[in-house]
Each structure stands twice: as structure tokens, then as C-alpha cells.
Write a protein that holds these residues in place. Structure first.
Motif, PDB file in Angstrom:
ATOM      1  N   GLY A 193      64.771 -63.795 -17.255  1.00 25.01           N
ATOM      2  CA  GLY A 193      65.151 -63.821 -15.852  1.00 25.01           C
ATOM      3  C   GLY A 193      66.571 -63.357 -15.610  1.00 25.01           C
ATOM      4  N   LEU A 194      67.457 -63.568 -16.569  1.00 23.70           N
ATOM      5  CA  LEU A 194      68.852 -63.139 -16.412  1.00 23.70           C
ATOM      6  C   LEU A 194      68.972 -61.634 -16.253  1.00 23.70           C
ATOM      7  CD1 LEU A 194      70.780 -65.303 -19.073  1.00 23.70           C
ATOM      8  CD2 LEU A 194      70.623 -65.695 -16.608  1.00 23.70           C
ATOM      9  N   VAL A 195      68.038 -60.890 -16.837  1.00 19.37           N
ATOM     10  CA  VAL A 195      68.112 -59.424 -16.777  1.00 19.37           C
ATOM     11  C   VAL A 195      67.016 -58.842 -15.886  1.00 19.37           C
ATOM     12  CG1 VAL A 195      69.219 -59.244 -19.035  1.00 19.37           C
ATOM     13  CG2 VAL A 195      66.724 -59.204 -18.899  1.00 19.37           C
ATOM     14  N   GLY A 196      66.371 -59.697 -15.094  1.00 17.83           N
ATOM     15  CA  GLY A 196      65.361 -59.231 -14.164  1.00 17.83           C
ATOM     16  C   GLY A 196      64.022 -58.914 -14.790  1.00 17.83           C
ATOM     17  N   ALA A 197      63.770 -59.397 -15.989  1.00 16.30           N
ATOM     18  CA  ALA A 197      62.492 -59.175 -16.663  1.00 16.30           C
ATOM     19  C   ALA A 197      61.571 -60.375 -16.459  1.00 16.30           C
ATOM     20  CB  ALA A 197      62.713 -58.916 -18.153  1.00 16.30           C
ATOM     21  N   HIS A 198      60.318 -60.183 -16.772  1.00 18.56           N
ATOM     22  CA  HIS A 198      59.295 -61.226 -16.597  1.00 18.56           C
ATOM     23  C   HIS A 198      58.801 -61.691 -17.968  1.00 18.56           C
ATOM     24  CE1 HIS A 198      56.120 -63.500 -14.720  1.00 18.56           C
ATOM     25  NE2 HIS A 198      55.197 -62.864 -15.406  1.00 18.56           N
ATOM     26  N   THR A 199      58.358 -62.925 -18.037  1.00 19.12           N
ATOM     27  CA  THR A 199      57.822 -63.484 -19.278  1.00 19.12           C
ATOM     28  C   THR A 199      56.375 -63.914 -19.070  1.00 19.12           C
ATOM     29  OG1 THR A 199      59.995 -64.296 -19.970  1.00 19.12           O
ATOM     30  CG2 THR A 199      58.073 -65.275 -21.037  1.00 19.12           C
ATOM     31  N   VAL A 200      55.526 -63.476 -19.975  1.00 19.45           N
ATOM     32  CA  VAL A 200      54.137 -63.952 -20.024  1.00 19.45           C
ATOM     33  C   VAL A 200      53.990 -64.778 -21.292  1.00 19.45           C
ATOM     34  CG1 VAL A 200      51.697 -63.338 -20.081  1.00 19.45           C
ATOM     35  CG2 VAL A 200      53.308 -61.919 -18.791  1.00 19.45           C
ATOM     36  N   VAL A 201      53.543 -66.002 -21.140  1.00 19.82           N
ATOM     37  CA  VAL A 201      53.406 -66.917 -22.272  1.00 19.82           C
ATOM     38  C   VAL A 201      51.928 -67.003 -22.655  1.00 19.82           C
ATOM     39  CG1 VAL A 201      53.737 -69.278 -23.079  1.00 19.82           C
ATOM     40  CG2 VAL A 201      55.432 -68.221 -21.566  1.00 19.82           C
ATOM     41  N   TYR A 202      51.648 -66.733 -23.918  1.00 14.91           N
ATOM     42  CA  TYR A 202      50.279 -66.785 -24.428  1.00 14.91           C
ATOM     43  C   TYR A 202      50.088 -68.108 -25.170  1.00 14.91           C
ATOM     44  CZ  TYR A 202      49.962 -61.828 -23.355  1.00 14.91           C
ATOM     45  OH  TYR A 202      49.946 -60.625 -22.690  1.00 14.91           O
ATOM     46  N   ALA A 203      49.027 -68.819 -24.778  1.00 14.55           N
ATOM     47  CA  ALA A 203      48.830 -70.145 -25.369  1.00 14.55           C
ATOM     48  C   ALA A 203      47.402 -70.614 -25.131  1.00 14.55           C
ATOM     49  CB  ALA A 203      49.808 -71.142 -24.745  1.00 14.55           C
ATOM     50  N   ARG A 204      47.030 -71.637 -25.885  1.00 18.29           N
ATOM     51  CA  ARG A 204      45.820 -72.386 -25.586  1.00 18.29           C
ATOM     52  C   ARG A 204      46.212 -73.513 -24.637  1.00 18.29           C
ATOM     53  NH1 ARG A 204      45.543 -72.108 -31.155  1.00 18.29           N
ATOM     54  NH2 ARG A 204      45.962 -74.339 -31.314  1.00 18.29           N
ATOM     55  N   PRO A 205      45.452 -73.743 -23.582  1.00 17.48           N
ATOM     56  CA  PRO A 205      45.853 -74.742 -22.587  1.00 17.48           C
ATOM     57  C   PRO A 205      46.137 -76.112 -23.183  1.00 17.48           C
ATOM     58  CG  PRO A 205      44.015 -73.454 -21.762  1.00 17.48           C
ATOM     59  CD  PRO A 205      44.206 -73.047 -23.203  1.00 17.48           C
ATOM     60  N   GLU A 206      45.379 -76.490 -24.208  1.00 18.90           N
ATOM     61  CA  GLU A 206      45.527 -77.829 -24.766  1.00 18.90           C
ATOM     62  C   GLU A 206      46.800 -78.002 -25.585  1.00 18.90           C
ATOM     63  OE1 GLU A 206      42.894 -75.454 -27.638  1.00 18.90           O
ATOM     64  OE2 GLU A 206      43.122 -75.705 -25.456  1.00 18.90           O
ATOM     65  N   GLU A 207      47.490 -76.918 -25.940  1.00 23.73           N
ATOM     66  CA  GLU A 207      48.675 -77.041 -26.790  1.00 23.73           C
ATOM     67  C   GLU A 207      49.984 -77.063 -25.996  1.00 23.73           C
ATOM     68  OE1 GLU A 207      48.942 -73.748 -29.480  1.00 23.73           O
ATOM     69  OE2 GLU A 207      49.357 -72.284 -27.903  1.00 23.73           O
ATOM     70  N   ILE A 208      49.923 -76.844 -24.689  1.00 27.16           N
ATOM     71  CA  ILE A 208      51.147 -76.760 -23.893  1.00 27.16           C
ATOM     72  C   ILE A 208      51.586 -78.144 -23.431  1.00 27.16           C
ATOM     73  CG2 ILE A 208      52.237 -75.774 -21.847  1.00 27.16           C
ATOM     74  CD1 ILE A 208      50.329 -73.492 -21.943  1.00 27.16           C
ATOM     75  N   ASP A 209      52.834 -78.453 -23.654  1.00 27.68           N
ATOM     76  CA  ASP A 209      53.440 -79.665 -23.103  1.00 27.68           C
ATOM     77  C   ASP A 209      53.374 -79.568 -21.583  1.00 27.68           C
ATOM     78  OD1 ASP A 209      55.379 -81.423 -21.952  1.00 27.68           O
ATOM     79  OD2 ASP A 209      56.422 -81.546 -23.863  1.00 27.68           O
ATOM     80  N   PRO A 210      52.783 -80.568 -20.884  1.00 25.30           N
ATOM     81  CA  PRO A 210      52.669 -80.483 -19.424  1.00 25.30           C
ATOM     82  C   PRO A 210      53.998 -80.231 -18.719  1.00 25.30           C
ATOM     83  CG  PRO A 210      51.363 -82.302 -20.265  1.00 25.30           C
ATOM     84  CD  PRO A 210      52.154 -81.783 -21.417  1.00 25.30           C
ATOM     85  N   PHE A 211      55.079 -80.809 -19.229  1.00 22.05           N
ATOM     86  CA  PHE A 211      56.374 -80.599 -18.603  1.00 22.05           C
ATOM     87  C   PHE A 211      56.875 -79.168 -18.835  1.00 22.05           C
ATOM     88  CE2 PHE A 211      56.435 -85.267 -18.893  1.00 22.05           C
ATOM     89  CZ  PHE A 211      56.727 -85.552 -17.575  1.00 22.05           C
TER      90      PHE A 211
END
Length: 330
Positions: free
Chosen positions: A85-103
Motif C-alpha cells: 500500500g505504501l507504493v500504491g500496489a495491491h496484495t492478493v493473499v492466497y490461503a485456505r479459509p480454515e487457516e486464516i486467523d480471523p483477526f
């Protein structure tokens, strides 16, 4: 080494790559402080509260993308979203839904990242830029505590230990610095850190859940909100002499109405002053609030992207300054 730069980029000339651009929010050059009997390297002072910021800053500075497609790991995902975000780029995070910390889901959304639950990432946490960024922790320890004999390192994958070993060895070769013993600390019952198998001479220690919980409570009472793995390393360091690397992560969203009111007042002060100011200077403009409360409000506003942070040196002390992100930049 550039002694006038209060971030990990003071060691830019010692890295194995040259940045194409500089994506920085003052990460690194974190303090070593005494917490009772323990000397702690507070990586919680990084912009998102984690040593992962060193990896993200290095990656976004050295590898230019409009979109960073990264695999999910705790702290690295939010950190990458922040630095992209600091350089105006975007991030796509690849994951399995069950492995992501809800926070983490909440924080990633707040930072503008998106999710992909079916595709394949381009980048993982285990990459050359991560190693180069993380090894600067060792450079700083050599600079700050040149006689350190032992360093306790949280070890999940073992990549931090690997990078720090690399940093200490490079410091020894280039400056004749002594190389401390590395103690890799894991939580008992967790998976073996695979990268540690590549290292010789690293001591491994395992800590039980009860000790981890007690250490987390002890650190929280000192105002430090550490990851369980960092608390495990702290619990070992309490019994032995040395330095422990403490890391945290983005704070959980708050619900305090008074905190919301203070954040609004802080915004008003920053808008009125219209320049980079310290938290103390903001606090001087307010009545009825504590300095600690002002720090918390500024941290929250930084996470929300409302406040931008800079760092400068006063003597040998690193000082953070704050301004509204839409002021002072053209």
C-alpha cells in the motif's frame, strides 16, 4: 553503514540486492531494552508490530509489482498488504479459509488486501528478500550489543534463525564481530522447524503451553503484546543470559468510545499543526488524556492509513514522528 538512517536501510550497502525503490515506514533499528532479568530486542516497535516488516520492506523495495500475490502466513500477510500500500500496489493473499486467523482477515481487509482461496501464489514468505531483510536484526544487535553471547530466537519455520545466523556470520567476516550462540525456541508439540535442519551449532529448546501463557501474561503486564512463540523464547531467556527477539503483530481492532474520541482529537491536532510531530508534541496540545493514550491513538490511526510515520535520529535515539497522510506530500 549509514549511521544517519534510523531504520534497517542503514545497512542497505550490506544487502545482497539493490532496491529498485524504497518502501519504508521506519522498520528496523528497534531498541534493545531490559525487561526484568531479560534483554529484549523489541520487534514489536516495527510499523505492524512484527519482524515480518523487514521482509516486506525488502521484498517490495527489491521486486516491483502492481499486484503482489502472496501465500498467507501470520503477520507476513498483513505486513505485505501494508508495504504494498505504501507504493500504491495491491496484495492478493492466497490461503485456505480454515487457516486464516480471523483477526488477520479483518486487518487484511482494512489494509485493502483481497483473498484468493483457489489459485496459486507467486510469492511465499520463504524467499531471498525475506532473508536479507531479517538478517538486519543481527546487524543491529552487533551494533547495539557487541558483546552479546547468546540470542534466543522464536522458531516456527526456522527462517528467522537461518537469516540471523547469516547476518552474524557476515558481521563477523566483515567487521570481526563475535558470533553469539543462537538458541531456537519452539512450542512443545508444534511441527519441527524445517529450516533448522540446515544449520549446525544451533541449540533447540521446546517450551510447554503453561510456560508460554505465563510469559505472555508477564509481557502484557509490561505493555508488550507478544506472539506466543516470542513469549516462549522470552520464558527461556528468563532463566539464561542473552538477548531475546520479541515480535507481536497488528493490534486487534478496539471498541473504546473514548479511544475513538481521542483519535478524532489527534487528527484535529495533526491537521492544525500541519507538520511532522512527535507523540509528545501531540499530547502537549491536548488536555485530559495520557501520553500512553495518545500513543495508542496514533498506532490505531497508523494502522487505518490515516497517519503516516517517519523516523529520525536524535543523538543515538530513534524518534518516531507523525503527520496526516494527505499533508506534506505532493
Amino acid at each position: 553503514m549509514r549511521r544517519d538512517v534510523p531504520s534497517m536501510w542503514r545497512y542497505a550497502g550490506m544487502l545482497a540486492f539493490r532496491p529498485v525503490r524504497l518502501a519504508t515506514a521506519g522498520e528496523g533499528y528497534t531498541p534493545v531494552v531490559r525487561l526484568g532479568p531479560v534483554l529484549a530486542k523489541l520487534e514489536t516497535r516495527n510499523p505492524t508490530g512484527s519482524y515480518a516488516d523487514r521482509a516486506s520492506s525488502a521484498l517490495v523495495s527489491g521486486l516491483v509489482r502492481d499486484v503482489y500475490r502472496v501465500s498467507y502466513s501470520v503477520d507476513f500477510g498483513p505486513s505485505m498488504a501494508f508495504y504494498a500500500g505504501l507504493v500504491g500496489a495491491h496484495t492478493v493473499v492466497y490461503a485456505r479459509p480454515e487457516e486464516i486467523d480471523p483477526f488477520d482477515t479483518v486487518n487484511l481487509a482494512r489494509l485493502g488486501a483481497s483473498f484468493d482461496f483457489t489459485g496459486r501464489p507467486e510469492l511465499t514468505y520463504e524467499n531471498q528478500y525475506t532473508i536479507e531483510g531479517l538478517k538486519t536484526i543481527s546487524y543491529e544487535i552487533v551494533e547495539q550489543m557487541p558483546r552479546a553471547d547468546r540470542v534466543f530466537v522464536p522458531a516456527s519455520t526456522g527462517l528467522l534463525t537461518f537469516a540471523m545466523r547469516k547476518g552474524f556470520r557476515e558481521a563477523a567476516e566483515s567487521a570481526g564481530a563475535s558470533e553469539p550462540e543462537l538458541v531456537a525456541v519452539s512450542v512443545r508439540g508444534s511441527a519441527e522447524p524445517p529450516t533448522l535442519d540446515m544449520l549446525r551449532g544451533v541449540k533447540r529448546v521446546y517450551v510447554g503451553a503453561e510456560e508460554v501463557t505465563k510469559a505472555m501474561v508477564s509481557l502484557a503486564r509490561k505493555g508488550i503484546y507478544a506472539r506466543p512463540l516470542a513469549a516462549a523464547a522470552y520464558s527461556v531467556a528468563e532463566a539464561e543470559e542473552g538477548i531475546v527477539v520479541i515480535t507481536g503483530g497488528l493490534r486487534r481492532p478496539g471498541l473504546s468510545r473514548r479511544g475513538s474520541e481521542l483519535r478524532q482529537k489527534v487528527i484535529e491536532v495533526l491537521a492544525r499543526l500541519g507538520r511532522d510531530v512527535t507523540a509528545y508534541e501531540v499530547w502537549e496540545q491536548l488536555t485530559g488524556y495520557t501520553l500512553r493514550g495518545v500513543y495508542k491513538a496514533l498506532e490505531a490511526l497508523e494502522e487505518e492509513g490515516v497517519v503516516c510515520v517517519n523516523a529520525l535520529l536524535r543523538g543515538r535515539r530513534k524518534v518516531r514522528t507523525y503527520r496526516l497522510c494527505n499533508i506534506g506530500k505532493t
